[in-house]
Design an enzyme around this catalytic site. Structure first.
Site, short mmCIF file in Angstrom:
data_model
loop_
_atom_site.label_atom_id
_atom_site.label_comp_id
_atom_site.label_asym_id
_atom_site.label_seq_id
_atom_site.Cartn_x
_atom_site.Cartn_y
_atom_site.Cartn_z
N TYR A 281 1.25 -0.87 0.09
CA TYR A 281 0.37 -0.18 0.02
C TYR A 281 1.22 0.98 0.02
CZ TYR A 281 -3.23 3.45 1.31
OH TYR A 281 -4.49 4.22 1.57
N LYS B 236 0.48 4.38 -3.04
CA LYS B 236 0.30 5.75 -2.09
C LYS B 236 2.39 6.49 -2.35
CE LYS B 236 -2.98 5.17 -2.16
NZ LYS B 236 -4.63 6.64 -2.89
N THR C 243 -13.78 5.88 6.64
CA THR C 243 -14.33 5.34 5.48
C THR C 243 -14.12 3.97 5.45
OG1 THR C 243 -12.59 5.15 3.91
CG2 THR C 243 -13.20 7.59 4.28
N1 LIG Z 1 -9.82 6.92 4.25
C1 LIG Z 1 -8.48 7.27 5.03
O1 LIG Z 1 -8.16 7.56 6.07
C2 LIG Z 1 -7.26 7.69 3.98
C3 LIG Z 1 -6.00 7.76 3.78
C4 LIG Z 1 -5.28 8.19 3.34
C5 LIG Z 1 -5.42 7.82 1.91
N2 LIG Z 1 -7.04 7.34 1.93
C6 LIG Z 1 -7.01 7.49 0.28
O2 LIG Z 1 -8.75 8.01 -0.68
C7 LIG Z 1 -8.95 7.57 -1.54
C8 LIG Z 1 -10.63 7.51 -1.14
O3 LIG Z 1 -10.58 6.28 -0.23
P1 LIG Z 1 -11.42 6.24 1.10
O4 LIG Z 1 -11.13 6.42 2.17
O5 LIG Z 1 -12.73 7.19 0.51
O6 LIG Z 1 -12.12 4.45 0.97
P2 LIG Z 1 -13.58 3.65 0.33
O7 LIG Z 1 -14.99 4.60 1.18
O8 LIG Z 1 -13.09 2.33 0.61
O9 LIG Z 1 -13.77 4.47 -1.42
C9 LIG Z 1 -12.99 4.08 -2.24
C10 LIG Z 1 -13.57 3.80 -3.37
O10 LIG Z 1 -12.37 3.27 -4.37
C11 LIG Z 1 -13.15 2.54 -5.34
N3 LIG Z 1 -12.44 1.35 -5.72
C12 LIG Z 1 -11.88 0.46 -5.41
N4 LIG Z 1 -11.14 -0.36 -6.06
C13 LIG Z 1 -11.53 0.19 -7.40
C14 LIG Z 1 -10.78 -0.57 -8.39
N5 LIG Z 1 -10.65 -1.41 -9.10
N6 LIG Z 1 -12.16 0.24 -9.97
C15 LIG Z 1 -12.87 1.21 -9.76
N7 LIG Z 1 -12.99 1.79 -7.96
C16 LIG Z 1 -12.91 1.25 -7.03
C17 LIG Z 1 -14.20 2.31 -4.29
O11 LIG Z 1 -15.76 1.42 -4.86
P3 LIG Z 1 -16.21 0.31 -3.83
O12 LIG Z 1 -17.43 0.47 -3.74
O13 LIG Z 1 -16.80 -0.81 -5.74
O14 LIG Z 1 -15.29 -0.53 -3.23
C18 LIG Z 1 -15.28 2.95 -3.61
O15 LIG Z 1 -15.84 3.47 -5.01
C19 LIG Z 1 -8.63 6.09 -1.76
O16 LIG Z 1 -7.31 6.61 -2.82
C20 LIG Z 1 -7.38 6.06 -0.44
O17 LIG Z 1 -5.88 5.01 -0.71
C21 LIG Z 1 -7.90 7.87 2.59
#
Ligand SMILES: NC(=O)c1ccc[n+]([C@@H]2O[C@H](COP(=O)([O-])OP(=O)(O)OC[C@H]3O[C@@H](n4cnc5c(N)ncnc54)[C@H](OP(=O)(O)O)[C@@H]3O)[C@@H](O)[C@H]2O)c1
Length: 332
Positions: A193, A197, A230
């Protein structure tokens, strides 16, 4: 190389909130992974500000529910569902081929490369890439390259198109491993991961350098949401723990995390603030960048390694077959 953080960036106003998102009417945005979490929040705020928002999903049912949720919050929303699976280069190509027709002459003004998976067990994408690198980085590398035409059409229409990459504090422990980029010799979920990133952040910075060299107006920036509640956690590493452990850790986690709504703020600032400059990185202002209003933040030294960024770019071109020919500097 040493991984001391880069010097603190210059001052940037804190106290920013989505109230400061200016009028987005007339702009078209595409947000990947818009079914939940940050992507859903970003889509809702952009739609509320008047943008036409293309929300991508890999499941039609989830996508329709997300579009309905944005319309519930913002009755005037101009939102559309687009199907996209970033773990499939064929799906990326298919979206990029059908999109320009619906975009019209003014093209695409904003691409938010948000979708992601975190710390998942070892698996491969349809094209044989390690799943986290393949989804989080290579899928978005291919998508951005294939959408350069519509992004540059926005530039030709007199706007300043933007591409926003989602990185993470995890980029700091990430390492690009050229000798085993797909982690076939040894797989560790968090390390993979971190690599993905770091790759997202290095891609954003390298894209900024390349657009500059090509004399383009396209702005490439990055953002991270601190630690936000999330599905990334509940559907990812937490979801795989036994029930009682999951419950206890979930409660601790919720107390430490900020909301998905607030986690979206750095992304929204990077995507819309008029004073944003290519190559910047936005994250929460609070302790350890875990929460708080968005400000400019520093990167690890590894993220600034331009030799590695060039290598990674060339490798991504080789692996995806997307060459960004439109960014080649025009001969004088
Ligand atoms: N939450 C945090 O604290 C955090 C911290 C650092 C970085 N981030 C980054 O923020 C971004 C968004 O994450 P989030 O926290 O909002 O998580 P999330 O709620 O799990 O959202 C992730 C999204 O990515 C989609 N996805 C996963 N695999 C995919 C694929 N193969 N093709 C297309 N879409 C796909 C998911 O779709 P499905 O609904 O189909 O699963 C969902 O819509 C990510 O890049 C993550 O690395 C988050």
């Amino acid at each position: 190389m040493s991984d001391a953080p880069t010097p603190p960036p210059g001052p940037s106003t804190s106290g920013w909130t989505p109230e400061q998102v200016g009028d987005q009417s007339g702009r078209t945005a595409l947000v990947t992974g818009a079914t939940s979490g940050l992507g859903l929040e970003v889509s809702a705020v952009l739609a509320d500000a008047g943008a036409r928002v293309l929300m991508t999903a890999r499941s039609r049912a989830k996508g329709e529910a997300a579009v309905a949720e944005v319309r519930r919050r913002v009755p005037s929303a101009r939102v559309e569902l687009e199907m996209l699976d970033l773990a499939s280069l064929a799906s990326v190509t298919e979206l990029a081929q059908r999109l320009p027709e619906g975009l019209g002459a003014s093209g695409l003004d904003l691409l938010v490369n948000n979708a992601g998976v975190m710390a998942v067990p070892h698996a491969r994408t349809e094209d044989g890439f390690e799943l986290q690198l393949g989804t989080n980085f290579l899928g978005h590398f291919a998508l951005t390259g294939r959408l350069l035409g519509p992004l540059l059409a926005s530039e030709a229409a007199g706007r300043r198109p933007r591409v926003v990459a989602l990185s993470s504090m995890a980029h700091r422990f990430g390492r690009i491993t050229p000798q085993d980029l797909m982690r076939e010799k040894r797989y560790e979920a968090w390390s993979a991961y971190g690599q993905s990133k770091l790759a997202d952040l290095m891609f954003a910075l390298e894209l900024d350098r390349r657009t500059d060299r090509a004399g383009r107006e396209l702005v490439s920036v990055a953002a991270h949401p601190g630690i936000s509640a999330t599905n990334l956690f509940t559907g990812g590493p937490l979801g795989r723990l036994p029930g009682p452990v999951r419950g206890a850790l979930g409660r601790v986690g919720e107390a430490l995390m900020q909301s998905a709504e607030m986690g979206a703020w750095p992304v929204l600032r990077a995507a819309t603030a008029p004073d944003v400059v290519g190559g910047e990185y936005y994250g929460p202002a609070g302790a350890g960048e875990r929460s708080g209003p968005p400000v400019r933040v520093g990167t690890s030294a590894r993220a600034q390694d331009t030799d590695m960024a060039r290598w990674l770019w060339q490798e991504a071109v080789r692996l995806t077959g997307v060459d960004y020919a439109d960014l080649e500097p025009t001969p004088a």
